[in-house]
Motif scaffolding. Structure first.
Motif, PDB file in Angstrom:
ATOM      1  N   GLU A 144      58.610  -4.069 -40.685  1.00  0.00           N
ATOM      2  CA  GLU A 144      58.687  -2.906 -39.796  1.00  0.00           C
ATOM      3  C   GLU A 144      57.323  -2.251 -39.622  1.00  0.00           C
ATOM      4  O   GLU A 144      56.978  -1.778 -38.534  1.00  0.00           O
ATOM      5  CB  GLU A 144      59.695  -1.878 -40.369  1.00  0.00           C
ATOM      6  CG  GLU A 144      61.127  -2.390 -40.395  1.00  0.00           C
ATOM      7  CD  GLU A 144      61.611  -2.877 -39.034  1.00  0.00           C
ATOM      8  OE1 GLU A 144      61.266  -2.252 -38.010  1.00  0.00           O
ATOM      9  OE2 GLU A 144      62.317  -3.895 -39.005  1.00  0.00           O
ATOM     10  N   PHE A 145      56.522  -2.228 -40.682  1.00  0.00           N
ATOM     11  CA  PHE A 145      55.171  -1.658 -40.601  1.00  0.00           C
ATOM     12  C   PHE A 145      54.331  -2.427 -39.595  1.00  0.00           C
ATOM     13  O   PHE A 145      53.658  -1.827 -38.746  1.00  0.00           O
ATOM     14  CB  PHE A 145      54.520  -1.686 -41.985  1.00  0.00           C
ATOM     15  CG  PHE A 145      53.213  -0.944 -42.070  1.00  0.00           C
ATOM     16  CD1 PHE A 145      53.178   0.360 -42.557  1.00  0.00           C
ATOM     17  CD2 PHE A 145      52.025  -1.523 -41.682  1.00  0.00           C
ATOM     18  CE1 PHE A 145      51.969   1.067 -42.631  1.00  0.00           C
ATOM     19  CE2 PHE A 145      50.823  -0.842 -41.741  1.00  0.00           C
ATOM     20  CZ  PHE A 145      50.793   0.461 -42.227  1.00  0.00           C
ATOM     21  N   MET A 146      54.352  -3.755 -39.691  1.00  0.00           N
ATOM     22  CA  MET A 146      53.539  -4.586 -38.802  1.00  0.00           C
ATOM     23  C   MET A 146      54.012  -4.479 -37.350  1.00  0.00           C
ATOM     24  O   MET A 146      53.196  -4.397 -36.422  1.00  0.00           O
ATOM     25  CB  MET A 146      53.563  -6.045 -39.267  1.00  0.00           C
ATOM     26  CG  MET A 146      53.024  -6.279 -40.677  1.00  0.00           C
ATOM     27  SD  MET A 146      51.356  -5.637 -40.943  1.00  0.00           S
ATOM     28  CE  MET A 146      50.380  -6.802 -39.974  1.00  0.00           C
ATOM     29  N   VAL A 147      55.327  -4.477 -37.153  1.00  0.00           N
ATOM     30  CA  VAL A 147      55.865  -4.372 -35.786  1.00  0.00           C
ATOM     31  C   VAL A 147      55.489  -3.027 -35.166  1.00  0.00           C
ATOM     32  O   VAL A 147      55.059  -2.966 -34.002  1.00  0.00           O
ATOM     33  CB  VAL A 147      57.400  -4.562 -35.793  1.00  0.00           C
ATOM     34  CG1 VAL A 147      58.002  -4.209 -34.440  1.00  0.00           C
ATOM     35  CG2 VAL A 147      57.756  -6.005 -36.167  1.00  0.00           C
ATOM     36  N   ASN A 148      55.611  -1.958 -35.930  1.00  0.00           N
ATOM     37  CA  ASN A 148      55.271  -0.622 -35.409  1.00  0.00           C
ATOM     38  C   ASN A 148      53.785  -0.503 -35.119  1.00  0.00           C
ATOM     39  O   ASN A 148      53.383   0.147 -34.139  1.00  0.00           O
ATOM     40  CB  ASN A 148      55.702   0.455 -36.395  1.00  0.00           C
ATOM     41  CG  ASN A 148      57.206   0.603 -36.487  1.00  0.00           C
ATOM     42  OD1 ASN A 148      57.924   0.290 -35.542  1.00  0.00           O
ATOM     43  ND2 ASN A 148      57.701   1.043 -37.627  1.00  0.00           N
ATOM     44  N   ALA A 149      52.954  -1.117 -35.960  1.00  0.00           N
ATOM     45  CA  ALA A 149      51.506  -0.971 -35.811  1.00  0.00           C
ATOM     46  C   ALA A 149      50.931  -1.901 -34.732  1.00  0.00           C
ATOM     47  O   ALA A 149      49.870  -1.610 -34.170  1.00  0.00           O
ATOM     48  CB  ALA A 149      50.819  -1.263 -37.140  1.00  0.00           C
ATOM     49  N   MET A 150      51.645  -2.998 -34.429  1.00  0.00           N
ATOM     50  CA  MET A 150      51.055  -4.034 -33.570  1.00  0.00           C
ATOM     51  C   MET A 150      51.875  -4.329 -32.327  1.00  0.00           C
ATOM     52  O   MET A 150      51.701  -5.355 -31.700  1.00  0.00           O
ATOM     53  CB  MET A 150      50.845  -5.310 -34.373  1.00  0.00           C
ATOM     54  CG  MET A 150      49.972  -5.130 -35.603  1.00  0.00           C
ATOM     55  SD  MET A 150      49.629  -6.662 -36.475  1.00  0.00           S
ATOM     56  CE  MET A 150      48.508  -7.466 -35.303  1.00  0.00           C
ATOM     57  N   SER A 151      52.756  -3.418 -31.951  1.00  0.00           N
ATOM     58  CA  SER A 151      53.574  -3.629 -30.746  1.00  0.00           C
ATOM     59  C   SER A 151      53.053  -2.781 -29.596  1.00  0.00           C
ATOM     60  O   SER A 151      52.346  -1.809 -29.791  1.00  0.00           O
ATOM     61  CB  SER A 151      55.026  -3.288 -31.030  1.00  0.00           C
ATOM     62  OG  SER A 151      55.558  -4.154 -31.997  1.00  0.00           O
ATOM     63  N   LEU A 171      55.006  -8.980 -31.111  1.00  0.00           N
ATOM     64  CA  LEU A 171      53.869  -8.105 -31.356  1.00  0.00           C
ATOM     65  C   LEU A 171      53.045  -8.016 -30.065  1.00  0.00           C
ATOM     66  O   LEU A 171      53.401  -8.602 -29.051  1.00  0.00           O
ATOM     67  CB  LEU A 171      53.020  -8.652 -32.502  1.00  0.00           C
ATOM     68  CG  LEU A 171      53.765  -8.920 -33.812  1.00  0.00           C
ATOM     69  CD1 LEU A 171      52.833  -9.537 -34.846  1.00  0.00           C
ATOM     70  CD2 LEU A 171      54.382  -7.638 -34.360  1.00  0.00           C
ATOM     71  N   SER A 172      51.940  -7.292 -30.111  1.00  0.00           N
ATOM     72  CA  SER A 172      51.078  -7.166 -28.928  1.00  0.00           C
ATOM     73  C   SER A 172      50.559  -8.531 -28.504  1.00  0.00           C
ATOM     74  O   SER A 172      50.241  -9.382 -29.341  1.00  0.00           O
ATOM     75  CB  SER A 172      49.891  -6.248 -29.234  1.00  0.00           C
ATOM     76  OG  SER A 172      50.327  -4.961 -29.563  1.00  0.00           O
ATOM     77  N   ASP A 173      50.467  -8.747 -27.188  1.00  0.00           N
ATOM     78  CA  ASP A 173      49.944 -10.004 -26.671  1.00  0.00           C
ATOM     79  C   ASP A 173      48.472 -10.170 -27.032  1.00  0.00           C
ATOM     80  O   ASP A 173      47.752  -9.188 -27.281  1.00  0.00           O
ATOM     81  CB  ASP A 173      50.089 -10.047 -25.150  1.00  0.00           C
ATOM     82  CG  ASP A 173      51.540 -10.142 -24.716  1.00  0.00           C
ATOM     83  OD1 ASP A 173      52.374 -10.571 -25.538  1.00  0.00           O
ATOM     84  OD2 ASP A 173      51.843  -9.782 -23.561  1.00  0.00           O
ATOM     85  N   LEU A 174      48.025 -11.416 -27.030  1.00  0.00           N
ATOM     86  CA  LEU A 174      46.637 -11.746 -27.345  1.00  0.00           C
ATOM     87  C   LEU A 174      45.940 -12.208 -26.059  1.00  0.00           C
ATOM     88  O   LEU A 174      46.398 -13.151 -25.417  1.00  0.00           O
ATOM     89  CB  LEU A 174      46.593 -12.863 -28.395  1.00  0.00           C
ATOM     90  CG  LEU A 174      45.260 -13.108 -29.098  1.00  0.00           C
ATOM     91  CD1 LEU A 174      44.956 -11.941 -30.043  1.00  0.00           C
ATOM     92  CD2 LEU A 174      45.320 -14.401 -29.897  1.00  0.00           C
TER      93      LEU A 174
END
Length: 296
Positions: free
Chosen positions: A289-296, A158-161
Protein backbone atom coordinates in the motif's frame (compact mmCIF):
# COMPACT_ATOMS: atom_id res chain seq x y z
CA UNK A 1 -30.33 -10.15 19.24
CA UNK A 2 -26.69 -10.75 18.24
CA UNK A 3 -26.77 -13.34 15.44
CA UNK A 4 -23.13 -14.34 15.91
CA UNK A 5 -23.68 -14.82 19.66
CA UNK A 6 -26.67 -17.03 18.89
CA UNK A 7 -24.64 -19.11 16.43
CA UNK A 8 -21.88 -19.49 19.01
CA UNK A 9 -24.39 -20.66 21.60
CA UNK A 10 -25.84 -23.16 19.13
CA UNK A 11 -22.43 -24.63 18.28
CA UNK A 12 -21.41 -24.99 21.94
CA UNK A 13 -24.78 -26.55 22.75
CA UNK A 14 -24.27 -29.18 20.06
CA UNK A 15 -20.78 -29.91 21.40
CA UNK A 16 -21.73 -30.05 25.09
CA UNK A 17 -25.18 -31.58 24.69
CA UNK A 18 -26.94 -29.28 27.16
CA UNK A 19 -28.04 -25.72 27.77
CA UNK A 20 -26.60 -25.83 31.29
CA UNK A 21 -23.07 -26.65 30.11
CA UNK A 22 -23.31 -24.00 27.37
CA UNK A 23 -24.47 -21.38 29.87
CA UNK A 24 -21.36 -22.01 31.99
CA UNK A 25 -19.12 -21.66 28.93
CA UNK A 26 -20.75 -18.37 27.91
CA UNK A 27 -21.21 -17.10 31.48
CA UNK A 28 -24.97 -16.72 31.22
CA UNK A 29 -28.13 -18.65 32.22
CA UNK A 30 -29.60 -21.81 30.62
CA UNK A 31 -32.75 -19.78 29.96
CA UNK A 32 -30.70 -17.28 27.92
CA UNK A 33 -29.17 -20.11 25.87
CA UNK A 34 -32.67 -21.40 25.13
CA UNK A 35 -33.62 -17.88 23.92
CA UNK A 36 -30.56 -17.82 21.66
CA UNK A 37 -31.54 -21.12 20.03
CA UNK A 38 -35.19 -20.07 19.71
CA UNK A 39 -34.14 -16.80 18.08
CA UNK A 40 -32.09 -18.75 15.50
CA UNK A 41 -34.98 -21.09 14.73
CA UNK A 42 -37.39 -18.18 14.31
CA UNK A 43 -34.83 -16.31 12.19
CA UNK A 44 -34.27 -19.32 9.93
CA UNK A 45 -37.86 -20.56 9.93
CA UNK A 46 -36.72 -24.14 10.64
CA UNK A 47 -36.07 -26.20 13.75
CA UNK A 48 -32.48 -26.90 14.68
CA UNK A 49 -32.95 -29.18 17.67
CA UNK A 50 -35.52 -31.78 18.62
CA UNK A 51 -35.75 -31.42 22.38
CA UNK A 52 -37.19 -33.77 25.01
CA UNK A 53 -37.07 -33.55 28.80
CA UNK A 54 -33.93 -35.71 28.85
CA UNK A 55 -32.10 -35.08 25.57
CA UNK A 56 -31.87 -33.04 22.41
CA UNK A 57 -30.86 -34.04 18.90
CA UNK A 58 -30.02 -32.13 15.75
CA UNK A 59 -32.61 -32.06 13.01
CA UNK A 60 -31.46 -32.87 9.47
CA UNK A 61 -31.31 -29.15 8.75
CA UNK A 62 -29.62 -28.57 12.12
CA UNK A 63 -26.74 -30.87 11.12
CA UNK A 64 -26.05 -28.89 7.97
CA UNK A 65 -26.50 -25.55 9.71
CA UNK A 66 -24.07 -26.65 12.43
CA UNK A 67 -21.35 -27.26 9.82
CA UNK A 68 -21.97 -23.85 8.26
CA UNK A 69 -21.80 -22.19 11.68
CA UNK A 70 -18.44 -23.84 12.36
CA UNK A 71 -17.11 -22.40 9.09
CA UNK A 72 -18.55 -18.90 9.63
CA UNK A 73 -17.32 -18.65 13.22
CA UNK A 74 -13.90 -19.86 12.08
CA UNK A 75 -13.77 -17.12 9.43
CA UNK A 76 -14.78 -14.50 12.00
CA UNK A 77 -11.97 -15.69 14.27
CA UNK A 78 -9.53 -15.58 11.36
CA UNK A 79 -10.63 -12.02 10.49
CA UNK A 80 -10.10 -10.90 14.07
CA UNK A 81 -6.64 -12.48 14.03
CA UNK A 82 -5.84 -10.61 10.82
CA UNK A 83 -6.92 -7.32 12.41
CA UNK A 84 -4.67 -8.03 15.38
CA UNK A 85 -1.76 -8.64 13.02
CA UNK A 86 -2.33 -5.28 11.36
CA UNK A 87 -2.28 -3.56 14.73
CA UNK A 88 1.22 -4.92 15.34
CA UNK A 89 4.31 -3.09 14.15
CA UNK A 90 5.51 -4.61 10.84
CA UNK A 91 8.90 -6.29 11.05
CA UNK A 92 11.03 -8.87 9.26
CA UNK A 93 12.55 -9.27 5.80
CA UNK A 94 10.93 -8.45 2.46
CA UNK A 95 12.53 -9.85 -0.69
CA UNK A 96 11.94 -7.66 -3.75
CA UNK A 97 12.83 -7.98 -7.44
CA UNK A 98 12.95 -5.07 -9.89
CA UNK A 99 14.59 -4.08 -13.19
CA UNK A 100 18.02 -2.55 -12.61
CA UNK A 101 17.51 1.09 -13.59
CA UNK A 102 13.96 1.18 -12.21
CA UNK A 103 15.23 -0.04 -8.86
CA UNK A 104 18.12 2.43 -8.78
CA UNK A 105 16.30 5.55 -9.90
CA UNK A 106 12.61 5.00 -9.10
CA UNK A 107 12.40 2.62 -6.15
CA UNK A 108 15.32 3.55 -3.90
CA UNK A 109 13.99 7.03 -3.00
CA UNK A 110 10.57 5.61 -2.09
CA UNK A 111 11.91 2.54 -0.27
CA UNK A 112 14.20 4.77 1.81
CA UNK A 113 11.11 6.68 3.00
CA UNK A 114 9.33 3.40 3.74
CA UNK A 115 12.24 2.14 5.86
CA UNK A 116 12.33 5.37 7.85
CA UNK A 117 8.63 4.88 8.65
CA UNK A 118 9.03 1.17 9.44
CA UNK A 119 12.58 0.68 10.77
CA UNK A 120 12.00 -2.94 11.80
CA UNK A 121 11.44 -4.06 8.18
CA UNK A 122 14.54 -5.27 6.34
CA UNK A 123 14.60 -4.96 2.53
CA UNK A 124 16.44 -7.42 0.30
CA UNK A 125 16.19 -5.90 -3.18
CA UNK A 126 17.53 -7.94 -6.09
CA UNK A 127 17.98 -5.94 -9.30
CA UNK A 128 17.96 -7.79 -12.60
CA UNK A 129 16.58 -7.22 -16.08
CA UNK A 130 15.89 -10.94 -16.51
CA UNK A 131 12.37 -12.29 -16.01
CA UNK A 132 12.00 -13.72 -12.50
CA UNK A 133 9.34 -16.09 -11.19
CA UNK A 134 7.95 -14.62 -7.97
CA UNK A 135 7.09 -18.00 -6.44
CA UNK A 136 9.96 -20.15 -7.70
CA UNK A 137 12.57 -17.47 -7.02
CA UNK A 138 11.13 -16.80 -3.56
CA UNK A 139 10.24 -13.11 -3.84
CA UNK A 140 7.55 -11.33 -1.84
CA UNK A 141 6.88 -8.79 -4.60
CA UNK A 142 8.22 -8.06 -8.08
CA UNK A 143 8.09 -4.84 -10.10
CA UNK A 144 7.45 -5.20 -13.83
CA UNK A 145 7.65 -2.72 -16.70
CA UNK A 146 5.60 -3.20 -19.86
CA UNK A 147 2.61 -5.39 -20.69
CA UNK A 148 1.84 -8.25 -18.31
CA UNK A 149 1.38 -11.90 -19.11
CA UNK A 150 -1.77 -13.56 -17.81
CA UNK A 151 -1.04 -15.11 -14.43
CA UNK A 152 -2.50 -15.86 -11.03
CA UNK A 153 -0.60 -12.91 -9.53
CA UNK A 154 -2.29 -9.73 -8.36
CA UNK A 155 -1.06 -6.63 -10.23
CA UNK A 156 -1.35 -3.08 -8.85
CA UNK A 157 -0.65 -0.29 -11.31
CA UNK A 158 2.04 2.29 -10.59
CA UNK A 159 3.02 5.47 -12.45
CA UNK A 160 3.91 4.94 -16.11
CA UNK A 161 7.54 5.04 -17.21
CA UNK A 162 8.41 7.48 -19.99
CA UNK A 163 11.31 6.82 -22.36
CA UNK A 164 13.10 9.89 -23.74
CA UNK A 165 15.94 10.60 -26.18
CA UNK A 166 19.01 12.64 -25.28
CA UNK A 167 22.60 13.39 -26.23
CA UNK A 168 25.46 15.53 -24.91
CA UNK A 169 25.94 19.14 -26.07
CA UNK A 170 29.32 18.19 -27.57
CA UNK A 171 27.85 15.34 -29.62
CA UNK A 172 25.01 17.48 -30.95
CA UNK A 173 27.40 20.36 -31.74
CA UNK A 174 29.58 18.02 -33.78
CA UNK A 175 26.89 15.91 -35.47
CA UNK A 176 23.82 18.14 -35.58
CA UNK A 177 20.46 17.86 -33.83
CA UNK A 178 18.04 15.31 -35.37
CA UNK A 179 14.68 16.93 -36.05
CA UNK A 180 12.74 13.80 -37.04
CA UNK A 181 13.23 10.11 -36.17
CA UNK A 182 14.51 9.24 -39.66
CA UNK A 183 17.50 11.53 -39.01
CA UNK A 184 18.83 8.91 -36.59
CA UNK A 185 20.05 6.87 -39.57
CA UNK A 186 22.92 9.36 -39.75
CA UNK A 187 23.72 9.20 -36.02
CA UNK A 188 25.43 6.96 -33.51
CA UNK A 189 22.77 5.40 -31.26
CA UNK A 190 23.65 3.85 -27.90
CA UNK A 191 21.89 0.48 -27.91
CA UNK A 192 20.53 -1.31 -24.87
CA UNK A 193 21.43 -5.01 -24.89
CA UNK A 194 18.52 -7.11 -23.60
CA UNK A 195 18.97 -10.33 -21.63
CA UNK A 196 17.46 -12.24 -24.54
CA UNK A 197 18.60 -10.39 -27.71
CA UNK A 198 16.10 -10.03 -30.56
CA UNK A 199 15.98 -8.15 -33.85
CA UNK A 200 13.86 -5.53 -32.07
CA UNK A 201 16.94 -4.43 -30.10
CA UNK A 202 18.06 -2.42 -33.15
CA UNK A 203 14.76 -0.51 -33.42
CA UNK A 204 13.54 2.42 -31.34
CA UNK A 205 9.83 3.26 -30.90
CA UNK A 206 8.46 6.68 -31.86
CA UNK A 207 5.03 8.27 -32.03
CA UNK A 208 4.65 9.59 -35.59
CA UNK A 209 1.33 11.11 -36.70
CA UNK A 210 -0.32 9.56 -33.64
CA UNK A 211 0.90 6.05 -34.41
CA UNK A 212 3.62 3.94 -32.82
CA UNK A 213 6.40 3.45 -35.39
CA UNK A 214 9.66 1.51 -34.99
CA UNK A 215 12.70 3.11 -36.61
CA UNK A 216 15.89 1.14 -37.33
CA UNK A 217 18.95 2.45 -35.48
CA UNK A 218 22.63 1.51 -35.33
CA UNK A 219 25.68 2.41 -33.31
CA UNK A 220 29.16 1.36 -32.29
CA UNK A 221 28.40 1.18 -28.53
CA UNK A 222 25.94 -1.12 -26.76
CA UNK A 223 25.51 -2.27 -23.18
CA UNK A 224 23.14 -4.22 -20.94
CA UNK A 225 23.37 -1.51 -18.29
CA UNK A 226 21.40 1.74 -18.41
CA UNK A 227 23.88 3.59 -16.20
CA UNK A 228 26.65 2.74 -18.67
CA UNK A 229 24.55 3.97 -21.58
CA UNK A 230 23.81 7.25 -19.78
CA UNK A 231 27.52 7.70 -19.03
CA UNK A 232 28.40 6.98 -22.67
CA UNK A 233 25.91 9.62 -23.79
CA UNK A 234 27.42 12.18 -21.39
CA UNK A 235 30.86 11.39 -22.85
CA UNK A 236 29.57 12.21 -26.33
CA UNK A 237 29.49 8.69 -27.79
CA UNK A 238 26.00 9.09 -29.24
CA UNK A 239 22.26 9.40 -28.66
CA UNK A 240 20.56 7.38 -25.95
CA UNK A 241 16.96 6.29 -25.30
CA UNK A 242 16.39 5.70 -21.59
CA UNK A 243 13.74 6.26 -18.91
CA UNK A 244 13.25 9.90 -18.01
CA UNK A 245 14.02 9.09 -14.37
CA UNK A 246 17.50 7.86 -15.37
CA UNK A 247 18.39 10.99 -17.37
CA UNK A 248 16.64 13.74 -15.38
CA UNK A 249 19.58 14.73 -13.21
CA UNK A 250 22.02 14.85 -16.13
CA UNK A 251 19.56 17.01 -18.08
CA UNK A 252 19.19 19.40 -15.12
CA UNK A 253 22.99 19.71 -14.98
CA UNK A 254 23.10 20.36 -18.77
CA UNK A 255 25.24 17.28 -19.31
CA UNK A 256 22.56 15.98 -21.68
CA UNK A 257 20.00 17.68 -23.90
CA UNK A 258 16.61 16.03 -24.63
CA UNK A 259 15.78 15.69 -28.33
CA UNK A 260 12.90 14.48 -30.55
CA UNK A 261 10.42 15.39 -27.81
CA UNK A 262 7.54 15.61 -30.29
CA UNK A 263 7.99 11.94 -31.14
CA UNK A 264 8.22 10.27 -27.73
CA UNK A 265 6.82 6.71 -27.55
CA UNK A 266 3.77 6.00 -25.39
CA UNK A 267 4.57 5.64 -21.67
CA UNK A 268 5.23 2.07 -20.50
CA UNK A 269 2.98 0.61 -17.84
CA UNK A 270 4.55 -0.36 -14.51
CA UNK A 271 3.09 -2.72 -11.91
CA UNK A 272 3.85 -4.25 -8.54
CA UNK A 273 2.91 -7.95 -8.44
CA UNK A 274 2.30 -10.35 -5.56
CA UNK A 275 0.47 -13.58 -4.83
CA UNK A 276 -3.23 -13.74 -3.95
CA UNK A 277 -2.57 -14.90 -0.39
CA UNK A 278 -5.31 -14.02 2.06
CA UNK A 279 -2.91 -14.42 5.00
CA UNK A 280 -0.24 -11.93 3.94
CA UNK A 281 1.75 -10.55 6.86
CA UNK A 282 1.41 -6.89 7.87
CA UNK A 283 4.92 -6.03 6.61
CA UNK A 284 3.95 -7.06 3.07
CA UNK A 285 0.49 -5.47 3.08
CA UNK A 286 1.84 -2.19 4.41
CA UNK A 287 4.73 -2.19 1.93
CA UNK A 288 2.39 -2.78 -1.02
CA UNK A 289 0.00 0.00 0.00
CA UNK A 290 2.90 2.37 0.73
CA UNK A 291 4.43 1.82 -2.71
CA UNK A 292 1.09 2.11 -4.53
CA UNK A 293 0.22 5.35 -2.73
CA UNK A 294 3.67 6.84 -3.31
CA UNK A 295 4.06 5.78 -6.96
CA UNK A 296 0.58 6.03 -8.48
Amino acid sequence: MDLVKCMEAFVITVKTGSFAATSISLNTSPQMIAKYILFLENYLGLKLLNRTTRSQHLTEFGKQYYERCLFILGEIKSTKSLAQQFSQEPKGRLRISAPISYGQFNLIPVISRFMKCYPKVNIDMQLSDRYVDLVKDDFDVVFRIGSLNDSSLIARKLSDLQLIFAASPSYLAQNGIPSIPDDLKKHQCLIYQYVTPTKKDNFWPFTINGKLTNIAISGAFQSNNTTALAAAAIEGLGITMLPESVLNESIKQSKLIPILQDFLPPPRETHILYTADKQRLPKLNIFIEFMVNAMS
